[in-house]
Design an enzyme around this catalytic site. Sequence first.
Site, PDB file in Angstrom:
ATOM      1  N   TYR A   1      24.166  60.142  -4.243  1.00  0.00           N
ATOM      2  CA  TYR A   1      23.198  59.899  -3.173  1.00  0.00           C
ATOM      3  C   TYR A   1      21.945  59.215  -3.701  1.00  0.00           C
ATOM      4  CZ  TYR A   1      19.886  60.524   0.630  1.00  0.00           C
ATOM      5  OH  TYR A   1      18.973  60.292   1.609  1.00  0.00           O
TER       6      TYR A   1
ATOM      7  N   THR B   1      37.562  20.998  23.775  1.00  0.00           N
ATOM      8  CA  THR B   1      37.449  21.133  22.319  1.00  0.00           C
ATOM      9  C   THR B   1      36.256  20.257  21.956  1.00  0.00           C
ATOM     10  OG1 THR B   1      38.886  19.265  21.844  1.00  0.00           O
ATOM     11  CG2 THR B   1      39.964  21.408  22.004  1.00  0.00           C
ATOM     12  N   HIS B   2      35.473  20.682  21.002  1.00  0.00           N
ATOM     13  CA  HIS B   2      34.219  19.989  20.667  1.00  0.00           C
ATOM     14  C   HIS B   2      33.288  19.890  21.876  1.00  0.00           C
ATOM     15  CE1 HIS B   2      36.456  18.547  17.062  1.00  0.00           C
ATOM     16  NE2 HIS B   2      37.447  18.443  17.933  1.00  0.00           N
TER      17      HIS B   2
ATOM     18  N   LYS C   1      21.167  54.689   9.018  1.00  0.00           N
ATOM     19  CA  LYS C   1      21.323  55.148  10.398  1.00  0.00           C
ATOM     20  C   LYS C   1      20.633  54.241  11.396  1.00  0.00           C
ATOM     21  CE  LYS C   1      20.384  59.245   8.686  1.00  0.00           C
ATOM     22  NZ  LYS C   1      20.883  58.872   7.345  1.00  0.00           N
TER      23      LYS C   1
ATOM     24  N   GLU D   1      21.735  35.544  27.953  1.00  0.00           N
ATOM     25  CA  GLU D   1      20.893  35.114  26.821  1.00  0.00           C
ATOM     26  C   GLU D   1      20.542  36.296  25.922  1.00  0.00           C
ATOM     27  OE1 GLU D   1      18.023  31.575  27.950  1.00  0.00           O
ATOM     28  OE2 GLU D   1      18.045  33.058  29.541  1.00  0.00           O
TER      29      GLU D   1
HETATM   30  N1  ARG Z   1      17.199  62.218   5.593  1.00  0.00           N
HETATM   31  C1  ARG Z   1      18.127  62.023   4.532  1.00  0.00           C
HETATM   32  C2  ARG Z   1      19.000  60.797   4.795  1.00  0.00           C
HETATM   33  O1  ARG Z   1      19.135  60.413   5.909  1.00  0.00           O
HETATM   34  C3  ARG Z   1      18.980  63.235   4.355  1.00  0.00           C
HETATM   35  C4  ARG Z   1      19.479  63.437   2.972  1.00  0.00           C
HETATM   36  C5  ARG Z   1      18.355  63.710   2.054  1.00  0.00           C
HETATM   37  N2  ARG Z   1      18.790  64.128   0.755  1.00  0.00           N
HETATM   38  C6  ARG Z   1      17.970  64.127  -0.274  1.00  0.00           C
HETATM   39  N3  ARG Z   1      18.428  64.552  -1.394  1.00  0.00           N
HETATM   40  N4  ARG Z   1      16.744  63.672  -0.184  1.00  0.00           N
HETATM   41  O2  ARG Z   1      19.542  60.224   3.907  1.00  0.00           O
END
Ligand code: ARG
Length: 458
Positions: free
Chosen positions: A318, A156-157, A326, A291
Site C-alpha cells: 500500500y 466515410t471521411h 476513488k 455536447e
Molecule cells: N483513506 C485511505 C485510502 O483511501 C485508506 C487506507 C489508509 N491506509 C493507510 N495505511 N494510511 O487509501
Amino acid sequence: MSDKPWGGRFSTPMDQFVEEFNASVDVDRRMYAEDIAGSRAHARMLNKQGMLSNDELAAILKGLDEIQEEIERGEFAFLTELEDVHMNIERRLTERIGEAGKKLHTARSRNDQVTTDTRLFLRRRSEDVRQRLVALQQVLVDLAEAHADTIMPGFTHLQTAQPVTLGHHLLAYVEMLERDKGRVDDAAARMNQCPLGAAALAGTGFAIDRDMTAEELGFDGPCANSLDAVSDRDFILELLGAAAIAAVHLSRLAEELILWSSAQFAFIELPDAYCTGSSIMPQKKNPDMPELVRGKTGGIIGGLVATLTTMKGLPLAYNKDMQEDKRAIFSALDDLEGSLRVFAEMLPGTTINKQAMQQAAAGGFSTATDLADRLVRGGVPFREAHKITGKAVALCLQESKGLADLTDDDCASIDARLAKDMVRDLSVEASVAARNHFGGTSPEQVKCQVTSWRQRLE
Ligand code: ARG
C-alpha cells in the site's frame, strides 16, 4: 499525544491544513454501506474464531446498524480529522458501544478494508452501469425498428459514401454498447476476490477464516496473495478502461447527433427539454446534452490516464498515492451513468426528418458503387467498372446532372460497355435493399437484427 486512532507514537498534533489535505472522507464516505457490510462480516468471523464474545458481536452489529441509519437519515457527522470513512465509522461505533467497538479492528487494517470496500462498491456500480447500457440499447433498438427502412447517406471521411438505413446505423451503436457491457461484466467478475485478512500487507497472526468473510460478502473467494490484495488497483483501472471506451462510443454518437441537428444537415431535431438557447441569438437551439456527453468523455479518459500514472511507479504494497484512485473512478462512473441516462431519455423524443435524410442519401452520387456493380454483372472486371463509373461521375459533375440523366450518347462517349438502362433506376431504395446479407444494411436485415436484439436484451 495525538488523538488520532493511530496517534500513540505521535507527540504533536497534525497540522490543520495537512489534516484536510490528507483526508479522503469527502470522497470515500460514499462507500459507507460497503464499509459497514465489511465490518459486519469481519466481526462475525472474529466471533466464530473466538476473538469476540457473543455479547461483543451483538453490540457491534447493533451499533453498525444504528450508524447506518444515522448516515441514511443524514444525521451522521463525517469528520475531516478522522480522515476517511473507515475511521469515522469505527470511532462512532466506539462512541456508541464502548470497549467492544475498539476490538473490531483486530486482524484487520485499513489497507485491506479500503480495497474490500472499493471492490464491493464498484461491483454494485458496475451493475448500475450495466442496466443503463441495456436501457440505452433498448431505446436504440426501438428506434432502429421504427427506422428499418429510413434511408440516409452513409459516410466515410464524412463524405457521402453509400446509402444506408438509419436503423442499421443505430444498431451499430447497439453492438458497441454490447461490447461495453461485456467489458464492464469482465471487470466486475475479475474484481470479485476478497482482500479481507491481508491486513496491512503480510496477513495476520490471528487464526482468521478468510473463506467465511469472502463468502459472507458475496466474493468468489479470498485473494490468494496478501501483498497483491492490498496493492492491486487493476480492478479500478479495468473498470476505468471499460468506462473510457464506453464514453468514447457515446461521444461518437453525440458528435453525430450534433452534426445531424445542425441547419446544414437538418436530419433530426432534438427535443427542447434537452437543448438550450443563446442569450444573444434568439434563433439558436443548442444541442447541449450531446455536447456535454462528448465533453465528459475527456474527464473519463483523464481518470483512466491519471490512475494509470498514479500506479505506474508504486512499490508494493500500500502507498498513500492510491487514495487518489476513488475520486477518478467515482466521477467516471457518475459521468458515464449520467450520459447513458440522458441519451436514453432524449432519443425517443428526437424528431427524425426522413425526407432530409432520404434527399441527402440520393445526393453525392451515393449509388455510384451500384452502377459499377451493374457493369461487373455485365462482365466488366471491377477495376475497369470503377474507372468507367468514375468517368460517368466526372461528366455528370461537369454538366451538373445526376447519373440517371446521362443520355445514350453520354454513355457511349464514356465507354462502349456502359448502357443507358444501367443508369436508369439507380435508386437509393434498391441500393440498400440489395445489401441483404447478414450484417448488411437492408431493411430486411435490420428487422432480423431487431428481433434478435429484443431476445438478447430481455
Ligand atoms: N483513506 C485511505 C485510502 O483511501 C485508506 C487506507 C489508509 N491506509 C493507510 N495505511 N494510511 O487509501
